[in-house]
Scaffold this active site. Structure first.
Site, PDB file in Angstrom:
ATOM      1  N   TYR A 154       0.837  -1.199   0.000  1.00 27.43           N
ATOM      2  CA  TYR A 154       0.000   0.000   0.000  1.00 27.43           C
ATOM      3  C   TYR A 154       0.872   1.249   0.000  1.00 27.43           C
ATOM      4  O   TYR A 154       0.656   2.170  -0.802  1.00 27.43           O
ATOM      5  CB  TYR A 154      -0.923   0.006   1.213  1.00 27.43           C
ATOM      6  CG  TYR A 154      -1.648   1.326   1.403  1.00 27.43           C
ATOM      7  CD1 TYR A 154      -2.772   1.626   0.641  1.00 27.43           C
ATOM      8  CD2 TYR A 154      -1.187   2.275   2.316  1.00 27.43           C
ATOM      9  CE1 TYR A 154      -3.431   2.838   0.785  1.00 27.43           C
ATOM     10  CE2 TYR A 154      -1.843   3.489   2.470  1.00 27.43           C
ATOM     11  CZ  TYR A 154      -2.950   3.766   1.708  1.00 27.43           C
ATOM     12  OH  TYR A 154      -3.586   4.974   1.847  1.00 27.43           O
ATOM     13  N   ALA A 156       3.912   1.610  -0.932  1.00 25.81           N
ATOM     14  CA  ALA A 156       4.655   1.720  -2.191  1.00 25.81           C
ATOM     15  C   ALA A 156       3.762   2.243  -3.316  1.00 25.81           C
ATOM     16  O   ALA A 156       4.187   3.071  -4.135  1.00 25.81           O
ATOM     17  CB  ALA A 156       5.249   0.368  -2.570  1.00 25.81           C
ATOM     18  N   LYS A 158       1.172   4.183  -3.018  1.00 25.70           N
ATOM     19  CA  LYS A 158       0.898   5.597  -2.781  1.00 25.70           C
ATOM     20  C   LYS A 158       2.138   6.463  -2.986  1.00 25.70           C
ATOM     21  O   LYS A 158       2.026   7.639  -3.375  1.00 25.70           O
ATOM     22  CB  LYS A 158       0.325   5.785  -1.378  1.00 25.70           C
ATOM     23  CG  LYS A 158      -1.095   5.248  -1.219  1.00 25.70           C
ATOM     24  CD  LYS A 158      -2.080   5.954  -2.156  1.00 25.70           C
ATOM     25  CE  LYS A 158      -3.515   5.591  -1.849  1.00 25.70           C
ATOM     26  NZ  LYS A 158      -4.476   6.330  -2.703  1.00 25.70           N
ATOM     27  N   ILE A 186      -8.881   8.811   7.253  1.00 29.32           N
ATOM     28  CA  ILE A 186     -10.019   9.681   6.971  1.00 29.32           C
ATOM     29  C   ILE A 186     -11.232   9.154   7.725  1.00 29.32           C
ATOM     30  O   ILE A 186     -11.439   7.947   7.860  1.00 29.32           O
ATOM     31  CB  ILE A 186     -10.299   9.720   5.457  1.00 29.32           C
ATOM     32  CG1 ILE A 186      -9.041  10.181   4.700  1.00 29.32           C
ATOM     33  CG2 ILE A 186     -11.471  10.641   5.145  1.00 29.32           C
ATOM     34  CD1 ILE A 186      -9.173  10.072   3.194  1.00 29.32           C
ATOM     35  N   THR A 188     -14.353   7.943   7.764  1.00 30.26           N
ATOM     36  CA  THR A 188     -15.359   7.364   6.875  1.00 30.26           C
ATOM     37  C   THR A 188     -16.095   6.245   7.604  1.00 30.26           C
ATOM     38  O   THR A 188     -15.580   5.662   8.568  1.00 30.26           O
ATOM     39  CB  THR A 188     -14.701   6.777   5.610  1.00 30.26           C
ATOM     40  OG1 THR A 188     -13.911   5.619   5.986  1.00 30.26           O
ATOM     41  CG2 THR A 188     -13.809   7.805   4.934  1.00 30.26           C
TER      42      THR A 188
END
Length: 235
Positions: A154, A156, A158, A186, A188
């Site tokens: 993940y 990597a 991003k 975030i 959510t």
């Protein structure tokens, strides 16, 4: 002091628009007068969709498939005559396993959804955004700044979003702007369900991130390109 933006006459394409962050961004642009084109594999009528169907024009899109993305960008331009901003919001998170225990299918999925989707939408939108002097905003992540335990693929993927953003900005200097935002967690519904015992008050509201995205797409940010902007509250 609240800042108001005027995107009257602008056409904005938002990928991942049915999710929590994408829907907040789509609805913020709609409130500012833009024509919002929502691209997602999940339709607004779906029970899992969070976007207000009255705020967007929906284009069913698989953001990881080039033919689907190409068709969507072409349809948006054909329907509205222009494209002023692209918001690459499609993305996902997976983590929990060290590299030696990570299945290659999970690695492929993360790079497809987080990085390939951003690459494809940018690739097909750039020629149209050059015509309008437009802007691209993509979603990187705070965690992409360093390695960490359990979610390496993940991070990597991003980090790749950040580097492609810098590349797009450099290749199109003076013709369009490209920036990335770097959220942490975030606030959510999905994250609350996954982490019920976390300090939710420390998480950032999607609407606050939408304000930053609108700024980066506005005329107020004409001197900002190639940046990775933190949107995770206090460092």
């Amino acid at each position: 002091m609240a800042v108001e933006y005027d995107f009257d006459g602008a056409v904005v394409l938002v990928t991942g628009a049915s999710g929590a962050l994408g829907s907040a961004i789509a609805e913020a642009f709609d409130a500012a007068g833009a024509t919002v084109c929502a691209a997602d594999i999940v339709a607004p009528s779906d029970d899992d969709a969070l976007v207000d169907s009255s705020a967007v024009e929906f284009y069913e899109t698989d953001a990881t498939d080039e033919d689907s993305v190409r068709d969507t960008v072409s349809a948006v331009v054909d329907d509205h005559g222009r494209l002023d901003a692209l918001c690459n919001i499609a993305g996902t998170w997976r983590g929990g396993d060290p590299i030696e225990d990570t299945d290659v299918s999970e690695f492929d999925m993360l790079f497809d959804v987080n990085l390939k989707s951003m690459f494809l939408a940018s690739k097909h939108a750039i020629p149209h955004l050059r015509e309008t002097g437009g802007a691209i905003v993509s979603v990187s992540a705070r965690s992409s700044l360093e390695g960490g335990e359990g979610d390496g693929p993940y991070r990597a993927s991003k980090a790749g979003v950040r580097l492609l953003t810098e590349t797009v900005a450099e290749e199109n200097l003076g013709e369009l702007r490209a920036n990335a935002i770097m959220p942490s967690v975030i606030d959510t519904p999905m994250n609350r369900e996954m982490m019920p015992d976390a300090d939710h008050d420390s998480w950032v509201d999607p609407g606050d991130i939408a304000d930053v995205v609108m700024f980066l797409c506005s005329d107020e940010a004409t001197v900002t390109s190639g940046a990775a902007v933190p949107v995770y509250g206090e460092a």
